[in-house]
Design a protein around this motif. Structure first.
Motif, mmCIF file in Angstrom:
data_model
loop_
_atom_site.group_PDB
_atom_site.id
_atom_site.type_symbol
_atom_site.label_atom_id
_atom_site.label_comp_id
_atom_site.label_asym_id
_atom_site.label_seq_id
_atom_site.Cartn_x
_atom_site.Cartn_y
_atom_site.Cartn_z
ATOM 1 N N ASP A 1 36.812 28.727 92.552
ATOM 2 C CA ASP A 1 37.088 29.973 93.281
ATOM 3 C C ASP A 1 38.563 30.317 93.086
ATOM 4 O OD1 ASP A 1 35.360 31.458 95.734
ATOM 5 O OD2 ASP A 1 37.543 31.846 95.730
ATOM 6 N N GLU B 1 36.041 34.896 85.050
ATOM 7 C CA GLU B 1 36.295 35.520 83.744
ATOM 8 C C GLU B 1 36.886 34.531 82.744
ATOM 9 O OE1 GLU B 1 37.090 36.694 86.673
ATOM 10 O OE2 GLU B 1 36.552 38.823 86.821
ATOM 11 N N VAL C 1 33.140 41.676 91.080
ATOM 12 C CA VAL C 1 33.941 41.625 89.855
ATOM 13 C C VAL C 1 33.837 42.933 89.072
ATOM 14 C CG1 VAL C 1 33.599 39.117 89.748
ATOM 15 C CG2 VAL C 1 32.262 40.591 88.248
HETATM 16 C C1 LIG Z 1 31.069 36.945 99.085
HETATM 17 S S1 LIG Z 1 31.961 35.529 98.618
HETATM 18 C C2 LIG Z 1 30.661 34.430 98.113
HETATM 19 C C3 LIG Z 1 31.012 32.973 98.287
HETATM 20 C C4 LIG Z 1 29.875 32.002 97.986
HETATM 21 N N1 LIG Z 1 29.387 32.183 96.643
HETATM 22 C C5 LIG Z 1 28.759 32.192 98.986
HETATM 23 O O1 LIG Z 1 27.787 32.884 98.666
HETATM 24 O O2 LIG Z 1 28.876 31.721 100.111
HETATM 25 C C6 LIG Z 1 32.664 35.971 97.064
HETATM 26 C C7 LIG Z 1 33.512 34.872 96.479
HETATM 27 O O3 LIG Z 1 33.835 35.202 95.128
HETATM 28 C C8 LIG Z 1 35.178 34.852 94.880
HETATM 29 N N2 LIG Z 1 35.624 35.702 93.759
HETATM 30 C C9 LIG Z 1 36.072 36.963 93.794
HETATM 31 N N3 LIG Z 1 36.364 37.400 92.551
HETATM 32 C C10 LIG Z 1 36.057 36.367 91.708
HETATM 33 C C11 LIG Z 1 36.130 36.185 90.312
HETATM 34 N N4 LIG Z 1 36.576 37.152 89.505
HETATM 35 N N5 LIG Z 1 35.757 34.992 89.789
HETATM 36 C C12 LIG Z 1 35.286 33.997 90.602
HETATM 37 N N6 LIG Z 1 35.203 34.125 91.939
HETATM 38 C C13 LIG Z 1 35.580 35.296 92.491
HETATM 39 C C14 LIG Z 1 35.888 35.124 96.199
HETATM 40 O O4 LIG Z 1 37.123 34.431 96.320
HETATM 41 C C15 LIG Z 1 34.842 34.662 97.205
HETATM 42 O O5 LIG Z 1 34.975 33.323 97.538
#
Ligand SMILES: C[S@@+](CC[C@H](N)C(=O)[O-])C[C@H]1O[C@@H](n2cnc3c(N)ncnc32)[C@H](O)[C@@H]1O
Length: 313
Positions: free
Chosen positions: A70, A100, A121
């Protein structure tokens, strides 16, 4: 945008209602349908606090290693990917990084997955290609993403009183914000509908496209642990005036989506009144809803590498 604070990305959505998002027997059924019962190593991209990893850790019978990643420092420090009371040991670790640019070698994991991450994203194909790169040939990319616009259609005992124009305004407001969120590069909140095409673009063979069988019904006296968690979410939304974003975020998305300041001001006050009406109805025991939602669970397989026959000369 990320911060390193305790109130990181998506923090308002990490309440205890998130523990009740899935019927685990359904996720177990999908594990069987997709042939994932032998999965040993898992990567959870955008793991947040680990809610999705914990579900998977309970339904993947052979899993021995779960890695989360994350960009948000607060979640990297606080994530819990496996239940503490699990009988069988599972090695769990969390890295900091972006979907990414996954910092792993090709073909590192049996299963690469994410839940409600692609909705945030800007460049879904790039993230899916990275997920496909780090899964082993013959392995699976499993993605859980919603169509959140559909939620505007779900009725409660309160919203069922509204006339068709109020419903149309609510859909228009959400769709305008959704379009603006895409425009400012913060993702498509209904990306779930588009996953089959994105999978094909990433070179994944679609092997299953399902809808979660879970709804979040609420009816008085709201006595189960899940219902208490849903009530807390309604209380928090009313207190923070989140519908579902806070005012500044919603305004930014609405204007980027082509809405005017005047239309925003009117729509926002209607929405704030609506969440306050929901709370008042909960407090008087007159709120109920089937709590439907449109959450996809999509699996794609990375093509196994085929050895070319060597020609004898
Ligand atoms: C709505 S939360 C979902 C967290 C977890 N997957 C869950 O369902 O409980 C979205 C997560 O995506 C992460 N995130 C945002 N942009 C991202 C990116 N480009 N690549 C990876 N993670 C990302 C955020 O930091 C956040 O923890």
């Amino acid at each position: 945008m990320t911060t390193d604070s305790a109130s990181g990305h998506s923090a308002p959505f990490f309440g205890s209602q998130r523990d009740f998002w899935w019927n685990e027997d359904f996720v177990g059924l999908v594990v069987e349908r997709l042939g994932l019962t032998g999965t040993r190593s898992v990567l959870d991209v955008g793991c947040g606090l680990g809610h999705w990893s914990r579900v998977l850790s309970r339904v993947l019978p052979a899993v021995s290693e779960i890695t989360g990643i994350d960009p948000e420092g607060a979640w990297v420090r606080q994530a819990r990917l496996v239940d503490a009371d699990r009988g069988r040991p599972i090695q769990a670790s969390v890295d900091r990084g972006w979907g990414e640019r996954l910092p792993y070698p090709d073909a590192r994991f049996d299963l690469v997955t994410c839940q409600t991450v692609l909705i945030h994203v800007a460049d879904v194909p790039t993230v899916l290609r990275e997920m496909c790169r780090v899964v082993q040939p013959g392995g699976t990319v499993l993605v859980a993403e919603p169509n959140n616009l559909a939620g505007q259609l779900v009725r409660s005992s309160v919203s069922a009183q509204n006339d068709p124009e109020a419903l149309a305004s609510s859909i228009h407001f959400y769709a305008t914000c959704e379009a603006g969120k895409i425009k400012v590069g913060e993702g498509n909140t209904s990306v779930g509908d588009l996953l089959p095409g994105y999978f094909a673009e990433a070179g994944l063979d679609l092997v299953g496209c399902y809808l979660s069988d879970k709804s979040s019904p609420l009816w008085p006296p709201y006595s189960s642990p899940e219902q208490a968690a849903l009530v807390r979410a309604i209380e928090a939304a009313a207190e923070d005036e989140r519908c579902p974003w806070n005012r500044d975020e919603a305004r930014r998305y609405f204007l980027a989506g082509g809405g005017s300041e005047a239309a925003f001001a009117e729509a926002w006050s209607t929405r704030v009144r609506a969440v306050q009406a929901d709370l008042a109805a909960v407090q008087s025991g007159s709120f109920w809803s089937g709590g439907g939602q449109l959450m996809y669970l999509v699996g794609g397989q990375k093509r196994p590498t085929v050895k070319q026959p060597t020609t004898e000369s």
